[in-house]
Design a protein around this motif. Structure first.
Motif, mmCIF file in Angstrom:
data_model
loop_
_atom_site.group_PDB
_atom_site.id
_atom_site.type_symbol
_atom_site.label_atom_id
_atom_site.label_comp_id
_atom_site.label_asym_id
_atom_site.label_seq_id
_atom_site.Cartn_x
_atom_site.Cartn_y
_atom_site.Cartn_z
ATOM 1 N N GLY A 99 0.817 -1.216 0.000
ATOM 2 C CA GLY A 99 0.000 0.000 0.000
ATOM 3 C C GLY A 99 0.845 1.257 0.000
ATOM 4 O O GLY A 99 0.530 2.241 -0.676
ATOM 5 N N GLU A 100 1.931 1.230 0.765
ATOM 6 C CA GLU A 100 2.825 2.387 0.818
ATOM 7 C C GLU A 100 3.426 2.677 -0.551
ATOM 8 O O GLU A 100 3.447 3.826 -1.005
ATOM 9 C CB GLU A 100 3.941 2.132 1.834
ATOM 10 C CG GLU A 100 3.458 2.037 3.259
ATOM 11 C CD GLU A 100 4.508 1.471 4.195
ATOM 12 O OE1 GLU A 100 5.629 1.130 3.742
ATOM 13 O OE2 GLU A 100 4.205 1.352 5.396
ATOM 14 N N LEU A 105 3.737 5.703 -5.756
ATOM 15 C CA LEU A 105 3.698 5.741 -7.217
ATOM 16 C C LEU A 105 2.494 6.533 -7.715
ATOM 17 O O LEU A 105 2.586 7.294 -8.677
ATOM 18 C CB LEU A 105 3.665 4.319 -7.779
ATOM 19 C CG LEU A 105 4.903 3.474 -7.522
ATOM 20 C CD1 LEU A 105 4.631 2.014 -7.870
ATOM 21 C CD2 LEU A 105 6.100 4.008 -8.291
ATOM 22 N N SER A 106 1.370 6.360 -7.051
ATOM 23 C CA SER A 106 0.145 7.047 -7.432
ATOM 24 C C SER A 106 0.271 8.558 -7.259
ATOM 25 O O SER A 106 -0.296 9.340 -8.033
ATOM 26 C CB SER A 106 -1.015 6.512 -6.600
ATOM 27 O OG SER A 106 -2.217 7.160 -6.905
ATOM 28 N N SER A 113 -4.384 13.413 -3.910
ATOM 29 C CA SER A 113 -5.600 12.593 -3.925
ATOM 30 C C SER A 113 -5.310 11.131 -3.614
ATOM 31 O O SER A 113 -6.212 10.380 -3.237
ATOM 32 C CB SER A 113 -6.301 12.704 -5.277
ATOM 33 O OG SER A 113 -6.773 14.024 -5.468
ATOM 34 N N THR A 114 -4.052 10.726 -3.740
ATOM 35 C CA THR A 114 -3.693 9.336 -3.444
ATOM 36 C C THR A 114 -3.947 8.953 -1.998
ATOM 37 O O THR A 114 -4.088 7.771 -1.683
ATOM 38 C CB THR A 114 -2.224 9.047 -3.839
ATOM 39 O OG1 THR A 114 -2.018 7.639 -3.851
ATOM 40 C CG2 THR A 114 -1.259 9.718 -2.886
ATOM 41 N N VAL A 115 -4.018 9.939 -1.088
ATOM 42 C CA VAL A 115 -4.276 9.593 0.314
ATOM 43 C C VAL A 115 -5.661 8.988 0.503
ATOM 44 O O VAL A 115 -5.942 8.385 1.535
ATOM 45 C CB VAL A 115 -4.083 10.798 1.272
ATOM 46 C CG1 VAL A 115 -2.669 11.323 1.205
ATOM 47 C CG2 VAL A 115 -5.113 11.879 1.010
ATOM 48 N N GLN A 116 -6.525 9.112 -0.491
ATOM 49 C CA GLN A 116 -7.860 8.529 -0.398
ATOM 50 C C GLN A 116 -7.895 7.075 -0.844
ATOM 51 O O GLN A 116 -8.950 6.449 -0.829
ATOM 52 C CB GLN A 116 -8.856 9.363 -1.187
ATOM 53 C CG GLN A 116 -9.035 10.739 -0.580
ATOM 54 C CD GLN A 116 -10.185 11.487 -1.192
ATOM 55 O OE1 GLN A 116 -11.205 10.914 -1.542
ATOM 56 N NE2 GLN A 116 -10.025 12.788 -1.322
ATOM 57 N N SER A 117 -6.758 6.518 -1.229
ATOM 58 C CA SER A 117 -6.692 5.111 -1.599
ATOM 59 C C SER A 117 -6.255 4.275 -0.408
ATOM 60 O O SER A 117 -5.279 4.595 0.269
ATOM 61 C CB SER A 117 -5.687 4.898 -2.729
ATOM 62 O OG SER A 117 -5.469 3.506 -2.897
ATOM 63 N N ALA A 142 -0.773 -0.239 -10.504
ATOM 64 C CA ALA A 142 -0.414 -1.300 -9.552
ATOM 65 C C ALA A 142 0.163 -2.509 -10.276
ATOM 66 O O ALA A 142 1.162 -3.085 -9.835
ATOM 67 C CB ALA A 142 -1.630 -1.705 -8.725
ATOM 68 N N PHE A 143 -0.444 -2.873 -11.381
ATOM 69 C CA PHE A 143 0.029 -4.065 -12.081
ATOM 70 C C PHE A 143 1.380 -3.819 -12.742
ATOM 71 O O PHE A 143 2.316 -4.609 -12.578
ATOM 72 C CB PHE A 143 -0.990 -4.562 -13.117
ATOM 73 C CG PHE A 143 -0.715 -5.980 -13.512
ATOM 74 C CD1 PHE A 143 -1.267 -7.018 -12.793
ATOM 75 C CD2 PHE A 143 0.149 -6.277 -14.554
ATOM 76 C CE1 PHE A 143 -0.971 -8.341 -13.114
ATOM 77 C CE2 PHE A 143 0.448 -7.583 -14.888
ATOM 78 C CZ PHE A 143 -0.117 -8.618 -14.156
#
Length: 172
Positions: A99-100, A105-106, A113-117, A142-143
């Motif tokens: 997740g980190e 990467l996101s 906005s990646t903090v909402q994942s 992710a893939f």
């Protein structure tokens, strides 16, 4: 590109608004796994409900197959996003770095906005489970940036394939 060890996989989409014909994220994951030489044994779409998600993943993890379960959808913060709540209690080991790394990467693509994942991964009964956001861009990220290498038994210095095969007495 075919890897040296083919894995048995499942793809689960958690969505209240899609069906299999409009599930581009699930289809992407299915196709990406097969392009690596892995076998997608199951592809399901369920409502974004933690009890349905947990029940299906528990059935798969309790069986000798699949070795990899990729879940797309339900990792945000809305009232119906229940994938993380469904999966976290059944993990034997959470892979915190997944997740980190995904959020790092996101961040390059979508900024803060990646903090909402709440993307996450772990092991349950020696089955690798990854919970990914429902967006196509997030699944590709992710893939292509994490899972492609980790599901390749030739990736060095380590990968999930060798970890799964080394610890899997269920398939002996």
């Amino acid at each position: 590109m075919v890897m040296s060890e083919a894995l048995h996989c499942a793809v689960l989409t958690a969505s209240d608004s899609r069906d299999l014909s409009t599930d581009t994220s699930g289809q992407y994951l299915h196709d990406a796994l097969e392009s690596m030489g892995h076998r997608v044994m199951f592809r399901e779409l369920l409502p974004d409900d933690p009890y349905h998600i947990r029940a299906q993943v528990c059935r798969w993890a309790a069986d000798a197959d699949p070795q990899v379960i990729l879940i797309t959808g339900g990792t945000g913060f809305s009232g119906r996003d229940g994938t993380v709540e469904a999966i976290r209690p059944i993990l034997d080991t959470e892979i915190e770095g997944f997740g980190e790394l995904f959020r790092q990467l996101s961040y390059q693509d979508i900024g803060s906005s990646t903090v909402q994942s709440r993307a996450m991964a772990g092991l349950s009964n020696n089955t690798f489970i990854a919970c990914l956001p429902g967006s196509g861009g997030a699944c590709r990220l992710a893939f292509e940036r994490i899972l492609r290498e980790q599901l390749d038994s030739t990736h060095k210095p380590c990968n999930f394939v060798n970890l799964l095969l080394r610890g899997d007495a269920r398939r002996s």
